[in-house]
Motif scaffolding. Structure first.
Motif, PDB file in Angstrom:
ATOM      1  N   HIS A  70      -2.600  -2.497  -3.573  1.00  0.00           N
ATOM      2  CA  HIS A  70      -2.480  -2.521  -5.025  1.00  0.00           C
ATOM      3  C   HIS A  70      -1.654  -3.692  -5.536  1.00  0.00           C
ATOM      4  O   HIS A  70      -1.587  -3.921  -6.729  1.00  0.00           O
ATOM      5  N   CYS A  92      -2.550   5.637   2.391  1.00  0.00           N
ATOM      6  CA  CYS A  92      -3.341   6.551   1.571  1.00  0.00           C
ATOM      7  C   CYS A  92      -3.849   5.871   0.301  1.00  0.00           C
ATOM      8  O   CYS A  92      -4.256   6.542  -0.644  1.00  0.00           O
ATOM      9  N   SER A  93      -3.843   4.550   0.269  1.00  0.00           N
ATOM     10  CA  SER A  93      -4.371   3.830  -0.886  1.00  0.00           C
ATOM     11  C   SER A  93      -4.906   2.488  -0.432  1.00  0.00           C
ATOM     12  O   SER A  93      -4.663   2.045   0.684  1.00  0.00           O
ATOM     13  N   ARG A 119       0.859  -1.189   0.000  1.00  0.00           N
ATOM     14  CA  ARG A 119       0.000   0.000   0.000  1.00  0.00           C
ATOM     15  C   ARG A 119       0.888   1.230   0.000  1.00  0.00           C
ATOM     16  O   ARG A 119       2.005   1.203   0.511  1.00  0.00           O
ATOM     17  N   ASP A 120       0.392   2.325  -0.556  1.00  0.00           N
ATOM     18  CA  ASP A 120       1.113   3.587  -0.527  1.00  0.00           C
ATOM     19  C   ASP A 120       0.889   4.281   0.822  1.00  0.00           C
ATOM     20  O   ASP A 120      -0.151   4.104   1.449  1.00  0.00           O
TER      21      ASP A 120
END
Length: 51
Positions: A38, A34-35, A25-26
């Protein structure tokens, strides 16, 4: 720590010997996520078919 797990795959059951997983994840400047996830990597080492 010991565990007992079984994997059902394509209608057959296998004993799980070892597993590992990683999710990516970011993060922002403050270290907060914040994401959404992914990418992911899941590794499973199994023994013989139990059926």
């Amino acid at each position: 720590m010991a565990f007992k797990a079984r994997l059902n795959f394509s209608g057959k059951e296998y004993q799980v010997l070892q597993y590992a997983y990683v999710f990516n994840r970011d993060v922002d400047l403050f270290g907060s996520f914040c994401s959404t996830i992914h990418s992911a990597n899941i590794t499973i080492r199994s023994g013989e078919n139990l059926d």
